[in-house]
Design a protein around this motif. Structure first.
Motif, PDB file in Angstrom:
ATOM      1  N   VAL A   1     -38.955  -6.142  40.184  1.00 29.42           N
ATOM      2  CA  VAL A   1     -37.986  -5.083  40.484  1.00 29.42           C
ATOM      3  C   VAL A   1     -37.812  -4.207  39.245  1.00 29.42           C
ATOM      4  CG1 VAL A   1     -35.570  -4.586  41.009  1.00 29.42           C
ATOM      5  CG2 VAL A   1     -36.771  -6.411  42.234  1.00 29.42           C
ATOM      6  N   HIS A   2     -37.961  -2.899  39.423  1.00 31.58           N
ATOM      7  CA  HIS A   2     -37.710  -1.950  38.332  1.00 31.58           C
ATOM      8  C   HIS A   2     -36.278  -1.430  38.446  1.00 31.58           C
ATOM      9  CE1 HIS A   2     -41.658  -1.898  36.670  1.00 31.58           C
ATOM     10  NE2 HIS A   2     -42.239  -1.427  37.755  1.00 31.58           N
ATOM     11  N   ALA A   3     -35.511  -1.584  37.387  1.00 32.11           N
ATOM     12  CA  ALA A   3     -34.131  -1.087  37.359  1.00 32.11           C
ATOM     13  C   ALA A   3     -33.663  -1.094  35.920  1.00 32.11           C
ATOM     14  CB  ALA A   3     -33.223  -1.969  38.205  1.00 32.11           C
ATOM     15  N   THR A   4     -32.781  -0.176  35.585  1.00 34.12           N
ATOM     16  CA  THR A   4     -32.126  -0.264  34.279  1.00 34.12           C
ATOM     17  C   THR A   4     -31.033  -1.340  34.329  1.00 34.12           C
ATOM     18  OG1 THR A   4     -32.555   2.081  33.849  1.00 34.12           O
ATOM     19  CG2 THR A   4     -30.871   1.020  32.504  1.00 34.12           C
ATOM     20  N   VAL A   5     -30.216  -1.295  35.386  1.00 36.19           N
ATOM     21  CA  VAL A   5     -29.161  -2.286  35.586  1.00 36.19           C
ATOM     22  C   VAL A   5     -29.252  -2.782  37.022  1.00 36.19           C
ATOM     23  CG1 VAL A   5     -26.675  -2.717  35.612  1.00 36.19           C
ATOM     24  CG2 VAL A   5     -27.646  -1.185  33.893  1.00 36.19           C
ATOM     25  N   VAL A   6     -29.109  -4.077  37.213  1.00 35.75           N
ATOM     26  CA  VAL A   6     -29.037  -4.670  38.547  1.00 35.75           C
ATOM     27  C   VAL A   6     -27.610  -5.156  38.760  1.00 35.75           C
ATOM     28  CG1 VAL A   6     -29.895  -6.464  40.091  1.00 35.75           C
ATOM     29  CG2 VAL A   6     -31.456  -5.382  38.451  1.00 35.75           C
ATOM     30  N   PHE A   7     -27.044  -4.824  39.922  1.00 36.89           N
ATOM     31  CA  PHE A   7     -25.680  -5.227  40.277  1.00 36.89           C
ATOM     32  C   PHE A   7     -25.774  -6.047  41.556  1.00 36.89           C
ATOM     33  CE2 PHE A   7     -21.243  -3.531  41.669  1.00 36.89           C
ATOM     34  CZ  PHE A   7     -20.639  -4.687  41.204  1.00 36.89           C
TER      35      PHE A   7
ATOM     36  N   THR B   1     -37.784  -5.024  34.284  1.00 40.08           N
ATOM     37  CA  THR B   1     -37.520  -3.944  33.315  1.00 40.08           C
ATOM     38  C   THR B   1     -36.029  -3.703  33.117  1.00 40.08           C
ATOM     39  OG1 THR B   1     -37.710  -2.284  35.066  1.00 40.08           O
ATOM     40  CG2 THR B   1     -39.709  -2.817  33.828  1.00 40.08           C
ATOM     41  N   ALA B   2     -35.185  -4.572  33.667  1.00 40.53           N
ATOM     42  CA  ALA B   2     -33.738  -4.412  33.535  1.00 40.53           C
ATOM     43  C   ALA B   2     -33.283  -4.720  32.120  1.00 40.53           C
ATOM     44  CB  ALA B   2     -33.014  -5.321  34.523  1.00 40.53           C
ATOM     45  N   VAL B   3     -32.236  -4.020  31.697  1.00 40.96           N
ATOM     46  CA  VAL B   3     -31.581  -4.367  30.436  1.00 40.96           C
ATOM     47  C   VAL B   3     -30.342  -5.208  30.697  1.00 40.96           C
ATOM     48  CG1 VAL B   3     -32.430  -2.291  29.308  1.00 40.96           C
ATOM     49  CG2 VAL B   3     -30.140  -2.275  30.332  1.00 40.96           C
ATOM     50  N   ALA B   4     -29.875  -5.224  31.955  1.00 36.68           N
ATOM     51  CA  ALA B   4     -28.650  -5.968  32.260  1.00 36.68           C
ATOM     52  C   ALA B   4     -28.607  -6.320  33.734  1.00 36.68           C
ATOM     53  CB  ALA B   4     -27.415  -5.152  31.876  1.00 36.68           C
ATOM     54  N   VAL B   5     -27.962  -7.443  34.007  1.00 33.40           N
ATOM     55  CA  VAL B   5     -27.613  -7.836  35.378  1.00 33.40           C
ATOM     56  C   VAL B   5     -26.115  -8.091  35.389  1.00 33.40           C
ATOM     57  CG1 VAL B   5     -27.890  -9.528  37.217  1.00 33.40           C
ATOM     58  CG2 VAL B   5     -29.865  -8.877  35.823  1.00 33.40           C
TER      59      VAL B   5
ATOM     60  N   GLY C   1     -26.856  -9.292  29.510  1.00 30.60           N
ATOM     61  CA  GLY C   1     -27.127  -8.034  28.823  1.00 30.60           C
ATOM     62  C   GLY C   1     -26.140  -7.845  27.694  1.00 30.60           C
ATOM     63  N   ASP C   2     -26.329  -6.798  26.946  1.00 31.64           N
ATOM     64  CA  ASP C   2     -25.502  -6.520  25.771  1.00 31.64           C
ATOM     65  C   ASP C   2     -24.157  -5.928  26.206  1.00 31.64           C
ATOM     66  OD1 ASP C   2     -24.367  -5.699  23.385  1.00 31.64           O
ATOM     67  OD2 ASP C   2     -26.231  -4.867  22.587  1.00 31.64           O
ATOM     68  N   PRO C   3     -23.040  -6.613  25.921  1.00 30.80           N
ATOM     69  CA  PRO C   3     -21.728  -6.090  26.355  1.00 30.80           C
ATOM     70  C   PRO C   3     -21.323  -4.823  25.619  1.00 30.80           C
ATOM     71  CG  PRO C   3     -21.422  -7.946  24.897  1.00 30.80           C
ATOM     72  CD  PRO C   3     -22.901  -7.863  25.165  1.00 30.80           C
ATOM     73  N   GLY C   4     -21.979  -4.532  24.482  1.00 35.31           N
ATOM     74  CA  GLY C   4     -21.657  -3.309  23.739  1.00 35.31           C
ATOM     75  C   GLY C   4     -22.477  -2.116  24.152  1.00 35.31           C
ATOM     76  N   LEU C   5     -23.416  -2.319  25.075  1.00 32.51           N
ATOM     77  CA  LEU C   5     -24.311  -1.241  25.489  1.00 32.51           C
ATOM     78  C   LEU C   5     -23.628  -0.279  26.442  1.00 32.51           C
ATOM     79  CD1 LEU C   5     -27.100   0.115  25.840  1.00 32.51           C
ATOM     80  CD2 LEU C   5     -27.600  -1.612  27.598  1.00 32.51           C
ATOM     81  N   VAL C   6     -23.702   1.017  26.149  1.00 34.50           N
ATOM     82  CA  VAL C   6     -23.261   2.064  27.073  1.00 34.50           C
ATOM     83  C   VAL C   6     -24.497   2.590  27.780  1.00 34.50           C
ATOM     84  CG1 VAL C   6     -22.194   4.338  27.294  1.00 34.50           C
ATOM     85  CG2 VAL C   6     -21.288   2.679  25.633  1.00 34.50           C
ATOM     86  N   VAL C   7     -24.537   2.405  29.087  1.00 36.47           N
ATOM     87  CA  VAL C   7     -25.690   2.851  29.869  1.00 36.47           C
ATOM     88  C   VAL C   7     -25.645   4.373  29.988  1.00 36.47           C
ATOM     89  CG1 VAL C   7     -26.819   2.745  32.121  1.00 36.47           C
ATOM     90  CG2 VAL C   7     -25.778   0.694  31.150  1.00 36.47           C
TER      91      VAL C   7
END
Length: 612
Positions: free
Chosen positions: A248-254, A282-286, A338-344
């Motif tokens: 699955v390609h995604a920046t963020v998965v929810f 390829t996600a940076v966060a779930v 994922g990184d809790p300090g990251l601003v998407v």
């Protein structure tokens, strides 16, 4: 200069990471996760340089992840701490409310014994099944804005509410997320730690072939059929109906499916964990549901709104906890990989990436339904115990309506339907008062008639009589021996007799105030009154009536009744027009009573008409 450097092995990676500083090529290890990320760039070409930016909080590495954690901290201006798995939870307890990026391999986090966020810190966990995948995850997190489309894509199981607004309810509709990296991929479906399913397909946590060889797993894990060489537990599906989460390609998965995130408290092996599969894509966060989960449609709107507000991911999950968690409590918990300090990166302005924002329940309407369900209807359900004229079946029907309206708190037009139900309940109380007053006029009256044998005195207190102002009154409290929620209170005067009765269990907030003894002259229109005093903060609605007790055959005027509304802490005067011109009863002391049913309270006030 190349943005990255490929290391030959773990030792080379650790050495390069120890010397790395921002501006130098970022060390990586070859893995399928890196291949997937590279495939997003034209012709699989040059990878992007890291995006240097300060991020709030601290970085805490566990076990063999120290090299990756140190580089993440150095690239984002945060302190870096190294802790052993068995000490992680205790260490995190000292960071309550702070954003803590925990970097560690999945097995090391399993050794910690629980979800790291259980301690109260605002935790995001950067984790993977092996070191090369973890190194790639940290790199993706530092190049989050390099590639992808500004789009939210929703896949939903068709049986879930609001599925009609999803981009797909079918497995075939997932092709787009196999091919292009979208900003957010939302999955709403039925699932567990290892998978999430649609009727015609499954997103699977395994990144390897379903029939690939597996090492033996410890017996305390839940063993799925695929772990025993028996294929997928969805025996109705073929292999081409299984989508590995890593594809699955995604920046963020929810995710909205039970047990999407189980890191640290996993009951299934990490090898088959759905969230870890997404992190090998390829996600940076779930952002995923933890444990048994009830889908709330408002969560989607809250999630997009928080991203649009530019909140770091740790605070995004906090907002979900603060605004969605109260709806279903423990059944609406979310965790962050994922990184809790990251601003998407989000498009300029607050506009959501979807054309229609998710709906939210009108809390004022919800409170009105709650008032009906939990306050007014229970009072009404006690009325048939006190008055035979009350229609218990109709009250049950009103209860059914509240339940039906509460089944979908986001239904269009709900506010109007609640208003109509409130009017119906008020009308029921007016009709009830009219029936009670009619019975009093014909047959007489005893407050609590059907329950008199079951009432027992539980308290007595001396009072001043409001009619004669003497200290000759007694406030009596009675409770039913079978229905322990049924309480009756009455004020009785040794001189004046009956003063008032109420079904309120505490100090009365609904009071009918007026003289007990009233003079009238035959051949006139008498106008006895009662003030309805509302001592509470809720608007009173219902009915009030007046009747002479057992006086139809004595030629007194018939009962009267009227709807009434009393504002919070307000007073309304009710006048009982008594025609002593057309009706000419003999002079006497005629017993009469005012009765009212207001918001389920049954109140009565006695009056003696001294007719001359």
């Amino acid at each position: 200069m190349e943005a990255t450097v490929l290391c030959r092995d773990a030792a080379g990676y650790a050495s390069a990471a120890a010397e790395w500083t921002p501006g130098r090529p970022f060390p990586l290890l070859a893995c399928r996760a890196l291949d997937r990320y590279r495939s997003l760039f034209p012709d699989g070409g040059t990878l992007p340089a890291i995006e240097r930016a300060e991020r709030p909080g601290v970085v805490m590495s566990v076990g063999d992840a120290a090299a990756a954690g140190r580089m993440l901290a150095a690239a984002t201006g945060r302190e870096h701490h190294l802790v052993e798995p068995e000490h992680l939870l205790k260490r995190l307890a000292g960071y309550a409310g702070e954003l803590v990026a925990v970097v560690g391999l999945a097995e090391d986090l399993t050794a910690a014994g629980d979800w790291p966020g259980a301690t109260g810190a605002s935790v995001g966990v950067l984790t993977a099944r092996d070191l090369p995948s973890l190194a790639c995850l940290v790199y993706r997190s530092l190049t989050v804005g390099a590639v992808g489309e500004d789009r939210v894509f929703i896949a939903s199981h068709p049986m879930l509410e609001d599925s009609e607004s999803a981009d797909t309810v079918e497995f075939a509709g997932l092709d787009v997320i196999r091919e292009r990296r979208l900003k957010v991929v939302v999955v709403r479906s039925l699932g567990k730690e290892c998978c999430v399913g649609l009727p015609d397909g499954i997103i699977c946590g395994r990144s390897d072939p379903i029939d690939g060889p597996l090492s033996p797993f410890e017996p305390h894990y839940r063993h799925m059929p695929c772990m025993k060489g028996e294929g997928c537990h969805r025996a109705d599906l073929t292999e081409d109906q299984r989508l590995p989460a890593a594809d699955v390609h995604a920046t963020v998965v929810f995710t909205h499916s039970c047990g999407s995130i189980g890191v640290g408290a996993n009951i299934y092996p990490n090898h088959i964990a759905l969230a870890l599969g997404f992190m090998e894509g390829t996600a940076v966060a779930v952002v995923g549901a933890m444990g048994v989960h009830i889908v709330q449609r408002s969560a989607q709107a809250e999630f997009e709104s928080a991203l649009a507000d530019g909140l770091p991911l740790g605070r995004v999950v906090e907002r979900l906890a603060g605004r969605v968690h109260p709806i279903n409590g423990y059944l609406n918990r979310f965790g962050l990989l994922g990184d809790p300090g990251l601003v998407v990166p989000w498009p300029d302005g607050r506009a959501a990436l979807r054309s229609t924002p998710g709906p939210r329940a009108d809390e004022a309407v919800v409170r009105r339904l709650s008032q009906l369900q939990n306050v007014i209807l229970p009072r009404l359900e006690r009325l048939p115990w006190l008055e035979p004229a009350v229609d218990a079946a109709e009250i049950a029907g009103l209860r059914d309506q509240v339940r039906d309206l509460s089944a979908d708190l986001l239904a269009p037009g709900l506010a109007g339907q609640v208003t109509r139900l409130e009017n119906e309940i008020a009308d029921f109380q007016v009709r009830t008062v009219r029936e009670v007053a009619a019975g009093i006029y014909v047959s007489g009256w005893n407050y609590g008639g059907p329950s008199l044998d079951g009432l027992r005195q539980v308290a007595q207190r001396d009072e001043t009589c409001p009619s004669c102002l003497r200290d000759t009154a007694v406030l009596v409290t009675l409770r039913h021996v079978v229905h322990d929620g049924l309480t009756v209170r009455t004020l009785q005067c040794r001189r004046c007799g009956d003063i008032w009765w109420t079904s309120e269990s505490g100090e009365p907030t609904v009071v009918l105030h007026g003289p007990v003894d009233v003079d009238a002259v035959r051949g006139t229109v008498a106008r006895p009154t009662r003030q309805i005093r509302n001592g509470g903060g809720e608007t009173l609605r219902g009915g009030i009536g007046f009747a002479f007790a057992l006086r139809k055959r004595f030629g007194l005027p018939p009962e009267t009744a009227s709807p009434v509304t009393v504002a919070p802490y307000g007073t309304v005067t009710y006048t009982a027009e008594t025609d002593l011109v057309a009706y000419r009863p003999r002079p006497d002391v005629h017993t009469s009573v005012f009765v009212a049913v207001l918001n389920g309270h049954y109140v009565a006030s006695a009056m003696m008409l001294r007719l001359s």
